[in-house]
Design a protein around this motif. Structure first.
Motif, PDB file in Angstrom:
ATOM      1  N   VAL A  22      -6.164   3.072  -6.449  1.00 13.45           N
ATOM      2  CA  VAL A  22      -6.035   4.463  -6.008  1.00 13.45           C
ATOM      3  C   VAL A  22      -5.340   4.516  -4.648  1.00 13.45           C
ATOM      4  O   VAL A  22      -4.458   5.365  -4.418  1.00 13.45           O
ATOM      5  N   ALA A  23      -5.710   3.625  -3.746  1.00  9.90           N
ATOM      6  CA  ALA A  23      -5.071   3.596  -2.428  1.00  9.90           C
ATOM      7  C   ALA A  23      -3.581   3.316  -2.547  1.00  9.90           C
ATOM      8  O   ALA A  23      -2.768   3.861  -1.777  1.00  9.90           O
ATOM      9  N   ALA A  24      -3.196   2.475  -3.497  1.00 10.31           N
ATOM     10  CA  ALA A  24      -1.769   2.191  -3.712  1.00 10.31           C
ATOM     11  C   ALA A  24      -1.030   3.457  -4.156  1.00 10.31           C
ATOM     12  O   ALA A  24       0.062   3.759  -3.659  1.00 10.31           O
ATOM     13  N   ILE A  25      -1.631   4.187  -5.096  1.00 16.67           N
ATOM     14  CA  ILE A  25      -1.007   5.439  -5.547  1.00 16.67           C
ATOM     15  C   ILE A  25      -0.861   6.402  -4.374  1.00 16.67           C
ATOM     16  O   ILE A  25       0.214   6.988  -4.155  1.00 16.67           O
ATOM     17  N   LEU A  26      -1.933   6.574  -3.613  1.00 17.31           N
ATOM     18  CA  LEU A  26      -1.908   7.532  -2.514  1.00 17.31           C
ATOM     19  C   LEU A  26      -0.906   7.119  -1.429  1.00 17.31           C
ATOM     20  O   LEU A  26      -0.180   7.959  -0.894  1.00 17.31           O
ATOM     21  N   GLY A  27      -0.872   5.829  -1.127  1.00 14.70           N
ATOM     22  CA  GLY A  27       0.075   5.375  -0.109  1.00 14.70           C
ATOM     23  C   GLY A  27       1.512   5.619  -0.512  1.00 14.70           C
ATOM     24  O   GLY A  27       2.328   6.088   0.292  1.00 14.70           O
ATOM     25  N   PHE A  40       9.009   1.938   1.372  1.00 15.78           N
ATOM     26  CA  PHE A  40       8.049   2.484   0.406  1.00 15.78           C
ATOM     27  C   PHE A  40       6.987   1.450   0.065  1.00 15.78           C
ATOM     28  O   PHE A  40       5.786   1.746   0.046  1.00 15.78           O
ATOM     29  N   GLN A  41       7.403   0.218  -0.190  1.00 17.45           N
ATOM     30  CA  GLN A  41       6.444  -0.849  -0.489  1.00 17.45           C
ATOM     31  C   GLN A  41       5.505  -1.083   0.698  1.00 17.45           C
ATOM     32  O   GLN A  41       4.293  -1.288   0.519  1.00 17.45           O
ATOM     33  N   ARG A  42       6.064  -1.020   1.897  1.00 16.23           N
ATOM     34  CA  ARG A  42       5.232  -1.238   3.092  1.00 16.23           C
ATOM     35  C   ARG A  42       4.170  -0.142   3.217  1.00 16.23           C
ATOM     36  O   ARG A  42       3.023  -0.426   3.599  1.00 16.23           O
ATOM     37  N   ALA A  43       4.533   1.088   2.891  1.00 14.77           N
ATOM     38  CA  ALA A  43       3.562   2.184   2.970  1.00 14.77           C
ATOM     39  C   ALA A  43       2.398   1.946   2.013  1.00 14.77           C
ATOM     40  O   ALA A  43       1.237   2.246   2.337  1.00 14.77           O
ATOM     41  N   ILE A  44       2.685   1.404   0.835  1.00 15.19           N
ATOM     42  CA  ILE A  44       1.626   1.106  -0.126  1.00 15.19           C
ATOM     43  C   ILE A  44       0.737  -0.018   0.403  1.00 15.19           C
ATOM     44  O   ILE A  44      -0.498   0.065   0.360  1.00 15.19           O
ATOM     45  N   ILE A  45       1.347  -1.081   0.898  1.00 15.05           N
ATOM     46  CA  ILE A  45       0.577  -2.203   1.438  1.00 15.05           C
ATOM     47  C   ILE A  45      -0.328  -1.731   2.580  1.00 15.05           C
ATOM     48  O   ILE A  45      -1.507  -2.100   2.655  1.00 15.05           O
ATOM     49  N   ASP A  46       0.206  -0.904   3.462  1.00 17.01           N
ATOM     50  CA  ASP A  46      -0.593  -0.408   4.589  1.00 17.01           C
ATOM     51  C   ASP A  46      -1.785   0.406   4.104  1.00 17.01           C
ATOM     52  O   ASP A  46      -2.888   0.330   4.681  1.00 17.01           O
ATOM     53  N   LEU A  97       2.430  -6.632  -4.263  1.00 18.89           N
ATOM     54  CA  LEU A  97       3.311  -5.738  -5.001  1.00 18.89           C
ATOM     55  C   LEU A  97       4.499  -6.502  -5.551  1.00 18.89           C
ATOM     56  O   LEU A  97       5.009  -7.430  -4.917  1.00 18.89           O
ATOM     57  N   VAL A  98       4.951  -6.071  -6.718  1.00 14.78           N
ATOM     58  CA  VAL A  98       6.206  -6.544  -7.285  1.00 14.78           C
ATOM     59  C   VAL A  98       7.167  -5.357  -7.280  1.00 14.78           C
ATOM     60  O   VAL A  98       6.932  -4.347  -7.953  1.00 14.78           O
ATOM     61  N   ALA A  99       8.236  -5.467  -6.510  1.00  8.71           N
ATOM     62  CA  ALA A  99       9.250  -4.423  -6.439  1.00  8.71           C
ATOM     63  C   ALA A  99      10.448  -4.824  -7.298  1.00  8.71           C
ATOM     64  O   ALA A  99      10.607  -5.986  -7.667  1.00  8.71           O
ATOM     65  N   ASP A 100      11.284  -3.850  -7.600  1.00  3.29           N
ATOM     66  CA  ASP A 100      12.472  -4.089  -8.425  1.00  3.29           C
ATOM     67  C   ASP A 100      13.584  -4.663  -7.551  1.00  3.29           C
ATOM     68  O   ASP A 100      13.987  -4.038  -6.571  1.00  3.29           O
TER      69      ASP A 100
END
Length: 303
Positions: free
Chosen positions: A289-294, A214-220, A203-206
């Protein structure tokens, strides 16, 4: 290590003639109508389709947005963008998959906007740039001359409800090192310095608003579908410090990236690697899709 590029002269930035030569070398390799518009036409009734703009190059391309059929004022709005770099297939197809399979599950809670293919010419020609050899994902700024970026900016700014959550879906392919980065160096009149491509999702965050939980939730969420890119020996991914597993930071607004499209509370830009020996194109679509859902499940839990 450096290498030459077949268009232009070493040390000299491209002019009109070089851009024209580059454009003439581009070949249409797939169909926006068949692979994107036809899938949008088949979406369920939980989706409403809006045309927010158009591109008129050698061919005409309608720019389409998918919105949740249930739309309420004073309710959080989420934005999903794909295909800002048209050649990045899983961003486009992952966005369409979310619309097809999940929009009905979430439209009771949030308003949803999906622009699945911001750069349809790039999608058809499997190109990072538009026909003027300009990168749309460096062109999100006021009075942008780039139609892919400017029309999306105008559409989002015209929405009644502010964006709360924005995820921008990208991928990196081997062609970045084989074609796109050498072309950029040639265009700028600079020597090309070879680099490596991270093997896995990141992920690239701002940097102005990292929102690391929030980024960690997506990675998980994505880790259940595909592998997360490791850092290199220096603790970096694409030359940037890894601030937590699978996450680096960019100044979105300074670079004119799509991530600066709105002043949202939560933003992430995804990157998957479909050329990895440990992943398939289908797996990469599912990772998007998993990234969006996370991310979506995380932000809904914060309300």
């Amino acid at each position: 290590m450096s290498s030459s590029y077949p268009i232009g002269q070493a040390g000299t930035p491209w002019g009109v003639a070089e851009i024209a030569a580059w454009r003439s070398a581009q070949v249409k390799q797939r169909s926006y109508n068949n692979e994107v518009i036809s899938k949008i036409d088949q979406l369920p009734e939980s989706c409403v389709i809006e045309q927010y703009g158009e591109l008129n190059y050698a061919e005409h391309y309608p720019l389409l947005a998918i919105k949740s059929a249930i739309w309420q004022r004073n309710r959080p709005t989420i934005l999903i963008t794909g295909g800002v770099h048209g050649y990045e297939t899983s961003g486009v197809q992952g966005a369409l998959c979310f619309a097809r399979e999940h929009i009905s599950d979430y439209q009771q809670h949030v308003n949803i906007i999906i622009t699945p293919c911001v750069s349809p010419w790039g999608y058809e020609h499997i190109q990072r740039w538009n026909p003027e050899a300009i990168d749309p994902n460096r062109s999100f700024y006021q009075d942008s001359p780039v139609p892919e970026s400017a029309q999306l900016m105008a559409y989002i700014q015209a929405q009644d409800e502010p964006i709360w959550f924005h995820i921008d879906l990208h991928e990196t392919t081997d062609s970045d090192e084989q074609e796109f980065r050498p072309a950029l160096a040639a265009k700028q009149g600079k020597p090309y310095e070879a680099d490596s491509i991270p093997d896995g999702f990141y992920l690239v965050a701002d940097s102005a608003k990292p929102t690391l939980e929030f980024q960690r939730a997506i990675i998980d969420s994505v880790a259940k579908v595909t592998h997360i890119a490791p850092s290199d020996d220096q603790g970096l991914i694409i030359g940037e410090k890894v601030v937590q597993p699978g996450v680096i930071l960019y100044p979105m607004a300074k670079l004119g990236l799509c991530g600066s499209l709105s002043d949202c509370q939560f933003h992430a830009t995804t990157e998957v690697y479909p050329d990895s020996p440990k992943a398939t194109p289908s797996q990469c679509n599912k990772a998007q899709v998993a990234a969006i859902l996370g991310g979506l499940n995380y932000v809904l839990a914060q309300r």
